[in-house]
Design a protein around this motif. Sequence first.
Motif, PDB file in Angstrom:
ATOM      1  N   ARG A  51       0.809  -1.220   0.000  1.00 12.59           N
ATOM      2  CA  ARG A  51       0.000   0.000   0.000  1.00 12.59           C
ATOM      3  C   ARG A  51       0.843   1.270   0.000  1.00 12.59           C
ATOM      4  O   ARG A  51       0.319   2.356   0.181  1.00 12.59           O
ATOM      5  CB  ARG A  51      -0.936   0.010   1.207  1.00 12.59           C
ATOM      6  N   LEU A  52       2.151   1.136  -0.170  1.00 13.04           N
ATOM      7  CA  LEU A  52       2.987   2.334  -0.183  1.00 13.04           C
ATOM      8  C   LEU A  52       3.144   2.900  -1.592  1.00 13.04           C
ATOM      9  O   LEU A  52       3.918   3.811  -1.815  1.00 13.04           O
ATOM     10  CB  LEU A  52       4.363   2.050   0.429  1.00 13.04           C
ATOM     11  N   GLY A  53       2.408   2.331  -2.543  1.00 14.82           N
ATOM     12  CA  GLY A  53       2.445   2.868  -3.906  1.00 14.82           C
ATOM     13  C   GLY A  53       3.563   2.280  -4.741  1.00 14.82           C
ATOM     14  O   GLY A  53       4.226   1.310  -4.344  1.00 14.82           O
ATOM     15  N   GLY A  54       3.775   2.867  -5.889  1.00 16.87           N
ATOM     16  CA  GLY A  54       4.706   2.329  -6.883  1.00 16.87           C
ATOM     17  C   GLY A  54       6.165   2.392  -6.482  1.00 16.87           C
ATOM     18  O   GLY A  54       6.989   1.664  -7.019  1.00 16.87           O
ATOM     19  N   ARG A  55       6.507   3.291  -5.554  1.00 13.59           N
ATOM     20  CA  ARG A  55       7.904   3.392  -5.100  1.00 13.59           C
ATOM     21  C   ARG A  55       7.927   3.290  -3.587  1.00 13.59           C
ATOM     22  O   ARG A  55       8.056   4.299  -2.891  1.00 13.59           O
ATOM     23  CB  ARG A  55       8.508   4.730  -5.541  1.00 13.59           C
ATOM     24  N   PRO A  56       7.789   2.054  -3.054  1.00 19.01           N
ATOM     25  CA  PRO A  56       7.660   1.907  -1.597  1.00 19.01           C
ATOM     26  C   PRO A  56       8.848   2.461  -0.804  1.00 19.01           C
ATOM     27  O   PRO A  56       8.653   3.036   0.266  1.00 19.01           O
ATOM     28  CB  PRO A  56       7.490   0.407  -1.393  1.00 19.01           C
ATOM     29  N   ILE A  57      10.077   2.286  -1.324  1.00 20.92           N
ATOM     30  CA  ILE A  57      11.244   2.784  -0.576  1.00 20.92           C
ATOM     31  C   ILE A  57      11.138   4.297  -0.434  1.00 20.92           C
ATOM     32  O   ILE A  57      11.328   4.868   0.645  1.00 20.92           O
ATOM     33  CB  ILE A  57      12.562   2.430  -1.300  1.00 20.92           C
ATOM     34  N   HIS A  58      10.795   4.930  -1.541  1.00 17.93           N
ATOM     35  CA  HIS A  58      10.668   6.383  -1.555  1.00 17.93           C
ATOM     36  C   HIS A  58       9.570   6.837  -0.587  1.00 17.93           C
ATOM     37  O   HIS A  58       9.768   7.759   0.211  1.00 17.93           O
ATOM     38  CB  HIS A  58      10.344   6.815  -2.987  1.00 17.93           C
ATOM     39  N   GLN A  59       8.426   6.155  -0.632  1.00 17.60           N
ATOM     40  CA  GLN A  59       7.312   6.535   0.234  1.00 17.60           C
ATOM     41  C   GLN A  59       7.681   6.324   1.704  1.00 17.60           C
ATOM     42  O   GLN A  59       7.394   7.180   2.549  1.00 17.60           O
ATOM     43  CB  GLN A  59       6.066   5.711  -0.135  1.00 17.60           C
ATOM     44  N   ALA A  60       8.340   5.191   2.009  1.00 19.99           N
ATOM     45  CA  ALA A  60       8.754   4.932   3.395  1.00 19.99           C
ATOM     46  C   ALA A  60       9.759   5.988   3.844  1.00 19.99           C
ATOM     47  O   ALA A  60       9.753   6.432   5.001  1.00 19.99           O
ATOM     48  CB  ALA A  60       9.360   3.526   3.502  1.00 19.99           C
ATOM     49  N   MET A  61      10.616   6.439   2.915  1.00 21.96           N
ATOM     50  CA  MET A  61      11.583   7.494   3.229  1.00 21.96           C
ATOM     51  C   MET A  61      10.846   8.778   3.625  1.00 21.96           C
ATOM     52  O   MET A  61      11.163   9.407   4.634  1.00 21.96           O
ATOM     53  CB  MET A  61      12.471   7.699   2.007  1.00 21.96           C
ATOM     54  N   LEU A  62       9.816   9.129   2.848  1.00 21.46           N
ATOM     55  CA  LEU A  62       9.050  10.343   3.162  1.00 21.46           C
ATOM     56  C   LEU A  62       8.328  10.198   4.506  1.00 21.46           C
ATOM     57  O   LEU A  62       8.339  11.106   5.340  1.00 21.46           O
ATOM     58  CB  LEU A  62       8.016  10.620   2.059  1.00 21.46           C
ATOM     59  N   ASP A  63       7.710   9.024   4.714  1.00 25.18           N
ATOM     60  CA  ASP A  63       6.928   8.818   5.937  1.00 25.18           C
ATOM     61  C   ASP A  63       7.808   8.861   7.186  1.00 25.18           C
ATOM     62  O   ASP A  63       7.450   9.483   8.182  1.00 25.18           O
ATOM     63  CB  ASP A  63       6.192   7.470   5.869  1.00 25.18           C
ATOM     64  N   THR A  64       8.978   8.187   7.129  1.00 28.91           N
ATOM     65  CA  THR A  64       9.842   8.187   8.316  1.00 28.91           C
ATOM     66  C   THR A  64      10.354   9.594   8.600  1.00 28.91           C
ATOM     67  O   THR A  64      10.515   9.985   9.763  1.00 28.91           O
ATOM     68  CB  THR A  64      11.032   7.219   8.150  1.00 28.91           C
ATOM     69  N   GLY A  65      10.583  10.372   7.560  1.00 31.37           N
ATOM     70  CA  GLY A  65      11.020  11.752   7.756  1.00 31.37           C
ATOM     71  C   GLY A  65       9.964  12.565   8.484  1.00 31.37           C
ATOM     72  O   GLY A  65      10.260  13.308   9.427  1.00 31.37           O
ATOM     73  N   PHE A  66       8.711  12.372   8.074  1.00 29.38           N
ATOM     74  CA  PHE A  66       7.619  13.100   8.714  1.00 29.38           C
ATOM     75  C   PHE A  66       7.476  12.692  10.174  1.00 29.38           C
ATOM     76  O   PHE A  66       7.271  13.525  11.066  1.00 29.38           O
ATOM     77  CB  PHE A  66       6.318  12.855   7.929  1.00 29.38           C
ATOM     78  N   TRP A  67       7.627  11.384  10.446  1.00 31.09           N
ATOM     79  CA  TRP A  67       7.530  10.929  11.837  1.00 31.09           C
ATOM     80  C   TRP A  67       8.691  11.441  12.680  1.00 31.09           C
ATOM     81  O   TRP A  67       8.517  11.733  13.873  1.00 31.09           O
ATOM     82  CB  TRP A  67       7.403   9.405  11.913  1.00 31.09           C
ATOM     83  N   ALA A  68       9.866  11.574  12.082  1.00 26.22           N
ATOM     84  CA  ALA A  68      11.010  12.141  12.818  1.00 26.22           C
ATOM     85  C   ALA A  68      10.668  13.550  13.284  1.00 26.22           C
ATOM     86  O   ALA A  68      10.910  13.934  14.432  1.00 26.22           O
ATOM     87  CB  ALA A  68      12.253  12.148  11.927  1.00 26.22           C
ATOM     88  N   ILE A  69      10.061  14.329  12.392  1.00 23.27           N
ATOM     89  CA  ILE A  69       9.655  15.694  12.737  1.00 23.27           C
ATOM     90  C   ILE A  69       8.603  15.679  13.854  1.00 23.27           C
ATOM     91  O   ILE A  69       8.687  16.425  14.824  1.00 23.27           O
ATOM     92  CB  ILE A  69       9.065  16.410  11.485  1.00 23.27           C
ATOM     93  N   ARG A  70       7.620  14.789  13.725  1.00 23.20           N
ATOM     94  CA  ARG A  70       6.561  14.726  14.735  1.00 23.20           C
ATOM     95  C   ARG A  70       7.124  14.412  16.117  1.00 23.20           C
ATOM     96  O   ARG A  70       6.743  15.024  17.115  1.00 23.20           O
ATOM     97  CB  ARG A  70       5.533  13.668  14.347  1.00 23.20           C
ATOM     98  N   PHE A  71       8.048  13.440  16.170  1.00 20.17           N
ATOM     99  CA  PHE A  71       8.609  13.080  17.483  1.00 20.17           C
ATOM    100  C   PHE A  71       9.506  14.196  18.016  1.00 20.17           C
ATOM    101  O   PHE A  71       9.602  14.385  19.225  1.00 20.17           O
ATOM    102  CB  PHE A  71       9.325  11.731  17.413  1.00 20.17           C
ATOM    103  N   LEU A  72      10.148  14.908  17.124  1.00 22.41           N
ATOM    104  CA  LEU A  72      10.946  16.058  17.553  1.00 22.41           C
ATOM    105  C   LEU A  72      10.043  17.092  18.237  1.00 22.41           C
ATOM    106  O   LEU A  72      10.367  17.625  19.299  1.00 22.41           O
ATOM    107  CB  LEU A  72      11.649  16.668  16.337  1.00 22.41           C
ATOM    108  N   VAL A  73       8.881  17.339  17.631  1.00 20.79           N
ATOM    109  CA  VAL A  73       7.925  18.294  18.215  1.00 20.79           C
ATOM    110  C   VAL A  73       7.435  17.773  19.572  1.00 20.79           C
ATOM    111  O   VAL A  73       7.377  18.520  20.559  1.00 20.79           O
ATOM    112  CB  VAL A  73       6.732  18.542  17.254  1.00 20.79           C
ATOM    113  N   LEU A  74       7.122  16.479  19.639  1.00 19.75           N
ATOM    114  CA  LEU A  74       6.650  15.903  20.907  1.00 19.75           C
ATOM    115  C   LEU A  74       7.715  16.039  21.987  1.00 19.75           C
ATOM    116  O   LEU A  74       7.423  16.343  23.151  1.00 19.75           O
ATOM    117  CB  LEU A  74       6.294  14.424  20.720  1.00 19.75           C
ATOM    118  N   CYS A  75       8.980  15.822  21.595  1.00 23.33           N
ATOM    119  CA  CYS A  75      10.095  15.939  22.544  1.00 23.33           C
ATOM    120  C   CYS A  75      10.178  17.370  23.078  1.00 23.33           C
ATOM    121  O   CYS A  75      10.331  17.599  24.287  1.00 23.33           O
ATOM    122  CB  CYS A  75      11.374  15.525  21.831  1.00 23.33           C
ATOM    123  N   LEU A  76      10.020  18.334  22.168  1.00 24.92           N
ATOM    124  CA  LEU A  76      10.070  19.735  22.585  1.00 24.92           C
ATOM    125  C   LEU A  76       8.852  20.111  23.429  1.00 24.92           C
ATOM    126  O   LEU A  76       8.879  21.096  24.166  1.00 24.92           O
ATOM    127  CB  LEU A  76      10.131  20.653  21.354  1.00 24.92           C
TER     128      LEU A  76
END
Lengths: 289, 317
Positions: A51-76
Amino acid sequence: MSTEQRPKRRHAVFSSPLKDRTGCFSWVKTICLTLCVAPALYIAAWWVAGRLGGRPIHQAMLDTGFWAIRFLVLCLAVTPVRSWFDWSRLIQLRRMLGLTAAFYTFAHVTLYAAQQGFDMGFVLGQMVTVFYLILGTVATLGLFALALTSTDAAIARLGKKWIGLHRLIYPIAVLSFWHFFLTQKIDIGTALVPAGLTLWLLLWRASAARSRRSLARLASLAMGVAVITALGEAGWYALYSGLNPRLVLDANFSFSRWSAAQQLTADFALILLLIAMRRLLSFTIVQSR
Amino acid sequence: MTVHRRREWELPEKAVTSCHLLVHRRKAMTVFGASMLGFGVINEAVADKVTYPPGDLSGTGRFDPGRPITPEQIVTTYNNFYEFGLHKNIWRRAQKLPTEPWTIRIEGEVERPITISFDDLMKKMPVQTRIYRHRCVEAWSIVVPWRGFPMRDLVKFARPLSAAKYIRVTSMSDPKVMPGLSIPYFPWPYREGLWMPEAVNELAFIGTGMYDEAMPKQDGAPIRIVIPWKYGFKSAKSLVKFEFIRHQPETFWEQTSPNFYGFWANVNPKYPTPRWSQAYERALGEGRVIPTQIWNGYGRWVASLYSGMKHDRHLFM
């Protein structure tokens, strides 16, 4: 020869994420750990399910980046939330949230390299020459430095210097958001919501100590941030697009779709409501005694 | 009855889709899917130069893409279709697009404006297959076996007046099924345009299907344009209108992001966008990065169109 040797106190490099400082099992930390791991499992499950679409590695790369930002905000958010809710024990979650941000960042960078077939010459070349990747690279190195100095042993060894070092989280957050904004092709709404939340937290920290407890102060900061977000969004489009910034501003008064400022306003309202309820509750308890 | 006489440069059916893809397509997709899970990563490598075959002037090798056809699974699940969302994973959502019935309006500087159903139009057009390289402005590329007909046949059918210098195409906009349309500051509906000599160039194509099937909705069902020497955003999807006009039209991306995307948008590795380079492209499904070529390697057929124009950034963004 000394007869008595004082046992030297050893600080742990690894401490269990399920136990608190006293070594007892902690529900709060266990739940937090589960929530930290959940997005990774979710991404993995979607990958396996195709379900990550035609380029799963790319999509997972984008998703993990977004989650990194979210956890950074939660930490702050840990310090402000402790204060708002009189919930001092929350501090024990801060390290876990920061490390989670670092782990998702590591996954994000690894997936980026995977996408380039681990051709490290190419990957490193890109990371030090493409502007938005330079921003991400510096933020990543900073976050890794903080992660490595997060052990009890490192905290003990660094002493007072530790606090100074870990204040680097603020410039790291700024670089991360800058990187995030530049990766958006046209619509910056996705990046604006966490950025607005972070701005709110930082403005609260910057306020005078006596006004920090004031709900009215917090609400006025929230309103200010919502307005800054709306103006910032319109300003970005005015500078970097051919779109009419008036229409971008007007979209904040339409309900066909949640604009970034509207989403932020909803988030702020929810948090303020929770704080008010918490205050009311403790007030009632004090009165009844 | 439509009698279709094959011209000498058209590909016979069997030459179009490589056999292993056509016959064993399901199997190929499964194998591909499995490889993406565990080992797909390992195959990706940065490759060096690729030379595209020049193409013989007649016969079956005329538009030989010189690269393997991209697995259908990628072409149908990695899509830019902003009406359905600002990310690539919109193929599920796009299935809601109603395509039957579908009517197309042909108007502007033509002898007689008409509205025609997609089915009726198809009865009048010489359907054929073309394998083209497709280069996205986001620096990835695919190779697609399209079905459809040459755009010049549509132009002939429309009978434009001599005043018609450009064609503007307009995509479907249906807010009931397209959530992207709720972003009010984008210049919906999606519009693109071509200069008349480009539209009647033999490469310019109207796509109505791919991989020997009807066009998937996420790829622009039922009818779209396919302009292989320009960046992908020029190849507008799910078209409802062809207008023949006097002046160069304003296009969706030109209005949205004029520093990045222009009207001409011819592929050229030498002109980067303000944020990223166009020198290389990721060949999806091949697991490699290859150098991008001017006119996307189709210079032999199209470079002469622009011989009288200044070759600056304007022509290549």
